[in-house]
Design an enzyme around this catalytic site. Structure first.
Site: not given
Ligand SMILES: Cc1cc2nc3c(=O)[nH]c(=O)nc-3n(C[C@H](O)[C@H](O)[C@H](O)COP(=O)(O)O)c2cc1C
Length: 374
Positions: A29, A105, A177, A228
């Site tokens: 997400p 989500q 959250y 999550r």
């Molecule tokens: C731009 C951005 C927005 C995100 N928004 C959410 C979100 O809306 N909900 C959520 O559970 N995690 C959110 N995350 C966290 C990601 O889902 C993920 O857990 C985190 O970036 C680590 O994964 P990665 O190393 O593949 O980026 C966000 C991450 C990024 C980079």
């Protein structure tokens, strides 16, 4: 196809809904900060989703607020009223265009909501305890009635996700959250049935899960529900892995299709005890993985890195930043052109990557967060 891509491209069936996906990749997400002020989506966001709809078997949306009081960011989408259904329908239809599954989500920011985004400028939470961050607002403690209404709002959000054509919802119980705030001894100092003992701190997360599952059961087609979770908090007091192993055990008794463990680095150890190097997701998978499929996430970029996680027995891997940088990631795996996978953000690529301006600004202003091509 080599052995590593074969693992990635093997199908997976979710145990409760029976929904099948054609790869082990999940688009994590990601809030885009790019929705309209009224919580609806727009063309820029739809183009962003269209560009990424072939990048995973399971495509998770940005978090959507279940009540206006839960709005956490500027440009966040909403699932708080029926008026949002056509907008959500656009997102679901776009994500499903190529046969992959779309999951909304559902979220409430609690004390992490931005006061300027709230009608009365006042965030709410389990207790009146501010988050440990600069300029954090002290939230107002929720009344019992507000708690019941908020639980019901997660059920209503699920009904709207079904009406909008999604294949499922993910309960956002992670990343500090509202749901996590109820589970945390840092933010929950209540003495009623919603706080105090570990058992009582689990009541809100479990009641939300029940409300969502009840609404999901009314779907006229297979519909999945995932959850999550963040395994630990750095604060003292804060959520420990011991607490979390009890919560996941309780969640594993419910009819959930997966548990998504949110950590920034899959292979990292405890954020509370630096001498404990065991990846948190592996501990959780060892506890409940046989009953409840676990999704791993966190700093995973290449097919080799995905395969390494799959080899631990964790069946699904989510990626966020990687799929921002390379929406063709899975297509390159399918075509055996993995040498062309991009693991850095090219500052010339905003329009090719279809990243809306507000999200782009955030990405490039945080150089530590996104690897930027020099
Ligand atoms: C731009 C951005 C927005 C995100 N928004 C959410 C979100 O809306 N909900 C959520 O559970 N995690 C959110 N995350 C966290 C990601 O889902 C993920 O857990 C985190 O970036 C680590 O994964 P990665 O190393 O593949 O980026 C966000 C991450 C990024 C980079």
């Amino acid at each position: 196809m080599n052995s590593s891509t074969k693992n990635i491209l093997s199908p997976f069936t979710f145990p409760v809904s029976g929904i099948e996906i054609t790869s082990r990749i999940v688009m994590a997400p990601m809030t885009t900060y790019s929705g309209n002020d009224d919580g609806t989506t727009n063309d820029a966001e739809i183009e962003y989703y269209r560009e990424r709809n072939q990048t995973a078997g399971l495509l998770l949306t940005a978090c959507a607020y279940v009540t206006k009081q839960g709005k956490a960011f500027h440009g966040q989408i909403g699932v708080d009223t029926d008026v949002m259904i056509p907008s959500l329908q656009r997102i679901a239809t776009t994500l499903k265009e190529n046969g992959n599954k779309a999951v909304l989500q559902i979220h409430h920011g609690g004390r992490m909501s931005a006061p300027e985004e709230l009608a009365d400028g006042q965030s709410i939470s389990a207790s009146a305890v501010a988050a440990e961050r600069e300029d954090a607002q002290v939230p107002r403690e929720m009344t019992s009635t507000e708690i019941e209404e908020t639980i019901a709002a997660y059920g209503e959000a699920t009904r709207r996700a079904i009406a909008a054509g999604f294949d499922g919802v993910e309960i956002h119980g992670a990343n500090t959250y509202l749901i996590q705030q109820f589970f945390s001894p840092h933010s929950n100092l209540r003495t009623d049935k919603w706080g105090g003992s570990l058992q009582n701190r689990m009541n809100f997360p479990l009641a939300v899960t029940d409300a969502v599952l009840k609404a999901a059961a009314l779907a006229p087609r297979p519909f999945l529900v995932g959850y999550r979770i963040s395994p630990e908090e750095a604060e003292n007091p804060g959520i420990t892995i011991k607490d979390t192993l009890q919560l996941v055990e309780a969640l594993a008794m419910k009819k959930l299709d997966y548990l998504h463990v949110s950590v920034m680095d899959f292979w990292g150890g405890s954020i509370r005890d630096t001498t404990d190097a065991t990846p948190r997701t592996q501990l959780i998978a060892a506890q409940v993985g046989a009953k409840l499929p676990v999704i791993g996430v966190g700093n995973i970029h290449t097919p080799e890195e995905v395969t390494r996680v799959l080899h631990t027995g964790i069946p699904l891997v989510a990626m966020a930043r990687e799929l921002l940088m390379d929406p063709k990631w899975l297509i390159k795996v399918e075509n055996n052109t993995t040498d062309q996978i991009k693991t850095e953000l090219d500052l010339n690529d905003q329009s090719a990557l279809k990243i809306p301006d507000p999200l782009w600004e955030r990405l490039i202003s945080n150089g530590d967060w996104m690897p930027i091509k020099k």
